[in-house]
Enzyme design. Structure first.
Site, PDB file in Angstrom:
ATOM      1  N   SER A 140       0.742  -1.210   0.035  1.00 24.04           N
ATOM      2  CA  SER A 140       0.033  -0.051   0.146  1.00 24.04           C
ATOM      3  C   SER A 140       1.076   1.218   0.011  1.00 24.04           C
ATOM      4  O   SER A 140       1.844   1.054   0.509  1.00 24.04           O
ATOM      5  CB  SER A 140      -0.841  -0.016   1.290  1.00 24.04           C
ATOM      6  N   TYR A 190      -2.826  -0.335  10.689  1.00 24.23           N
ATOM      7  CA  TYR A 190      -2.622  -0.650   9.112  1.00 24.23           C
ATOM      8  C   TYR A 190      -1.222  -0.253   8.497  1.00 24.23           C
ATOM      9  O   TYR A 190      -0.732  -1.092   7.647  1.00 24.23           O
ATOM     10  CB  TYR A 190      -3.634   0.024   8.492  1.00 24.23           C
TER      11      TYR A 190
END
Ligand SMILES: NC(=O)c1ccc[n+]([C@@H]2O[C@H](COP(=O)([O-])OP(=O)(O)OC[C@H]3O[C@@H](n4cnc5c(N)ncnc54)[C@H](OP(=O)(O)O)[C@@H]3O)[C@@H](O)[C@H]2O)c1
Length: 281
Positions: free
Chosen positions: A145, A158
């Site tokens: 990501s 996250y």
């Protein structure tokens, strides 16, 4: 070094929706056997039936599995190996996110996220890499990501899971390249998928829509980079520019720039909690 996509045994995790589904669709005409992994078996069956009817006629196998369960994952991998042979290409895509102030987060969700985004990714890679090295060829596509490369308030745990994925990818790439195995990491910004349903956005705002891309575009960029044996790709032009800006900005500047967003987030979180406490009507 190039990944051996054509005619390969390719396993895609998180193939029941979003980026994983788009990757499976793009890979199907090329590979020999496509193994679709996720928990929702009926979604995988539907996709498998559709792909088997399409051009190229790949062999499509459904391997429904909760990747948060180590033993179930081991059993699934053993079945795949005995039925289809060793995995030549692994697409580590399954994952989910969590949004909000860390001190307000739900521990069970955070633990499940670490289990899937970190432990399952490492476990799967650890299980399939030795056969790739033995054959002298293979490919591992890691869906990390933008949060693997930078951080923003609201995504502490996250971002930490994705920093792990990015670190693992970068180091594995160095280790596995002399053995003929390609490791490419993909660092997308916002992608229109079911990700948002799971992330828990309580603010009612979606600033990410300005840079959002489709799952298909993300998959195309990921595979183009993988095929070329690239180390890292950030899909989407706007996101590429943003990541370049973040990389060029000193950490101190980023910390100051993110201060107002962190204060806003805490206010929004307190407001959302207060609204929950208020009796309805
Ligand atoms: N969308 C974004 O904005 C974005 C941005 C950057 C990175 N990413 C990353 O991209 C990857 C794919 O996410 P997405 O955006 O495509 O989201 P998505 O549409 O929610 O897809 C997530 C996939 O993971 C699977 N999955 C979740 N828990 C699982 C488990 N315990 N065992 C097996 N499979 C599981 C889901 O299938 P089942 O529910 O059927 O199990 C689904 O197929 C993730 O790693 C995410 O972190 C997404």
């Amino acid at each position: 070094v190039r990944p051996p996509i054509d005619g390969s045994v390719t396993l895609v995790t998180g193939a029941s929706s979003g980026i994983g589904e788009a990757l499976a669709r793009a890979l199907a005409p090329r590979v020999g056997t496509l193994v679709l992994v996720a928990r929702r078996a009926e979604r995988l069956e539907r996709l498998a039936a559709e792909l088997a009817d399409g051009g190229g006629k790949p062999r499509v196998a459904v391997a429904a599995c909760d990747l948060g369960d180590r033993r179930a994952t081991d059993d699934m991998l053993s079945r795949v190996r005995s039925e289809h042979g060793a995995v030549d290409v692994l697409v580590n895509n399954a994952g989910f996110g969590d949004f909000g102030c860390f001190d307000h987060s739900d521990w069970d969700k955070v633990a499940r996220m670490i289990e899937l985004n970190v432990v399952a990714v490492t476990h799967l890679t650890h299980r399939v890499a030795p056969a790739m090295v033995a054959k002298g060829r293979g490919g591992i596509l890691m869906i990390s990501s933008g949060f693997g490369l930078t951080v923003l308030p609201g995504f502490a745990a996250y971002a930490a899971t994705k920093h792990f994925v990015s670190g693992l990818s970068e180091a594995l790439r160095m280790e596995l390249a002399p053995a003929g195995v390609v490791v490419t990491q993909v660092c997308p910004g916002p992608v229109a998928t079911e990700f948002e349903q799971h992330v828990g956005n309580f603010t009612g705002r979606r600033p990410q829509r300005i840079v959002e891309i489709s799952a298909e575009r993300c998959a195309r960029a990921a595979l183009a980079a993988f095929e070329r044996g690239r180390a890292l790709v950030v899909p989407g032009t706007a996101m590429k520019l943003l990541m370049l800006l973040a990389a060029l900005s000193p950490r101190g500047v980023m910390r100051v720039a993110c201060g107002p967003a962190a204060s806003w987030l805490r206010r929004e979180q307190e407001r959302a909690r207060a609204a929950l406490r208020e009796p309805a009507g």
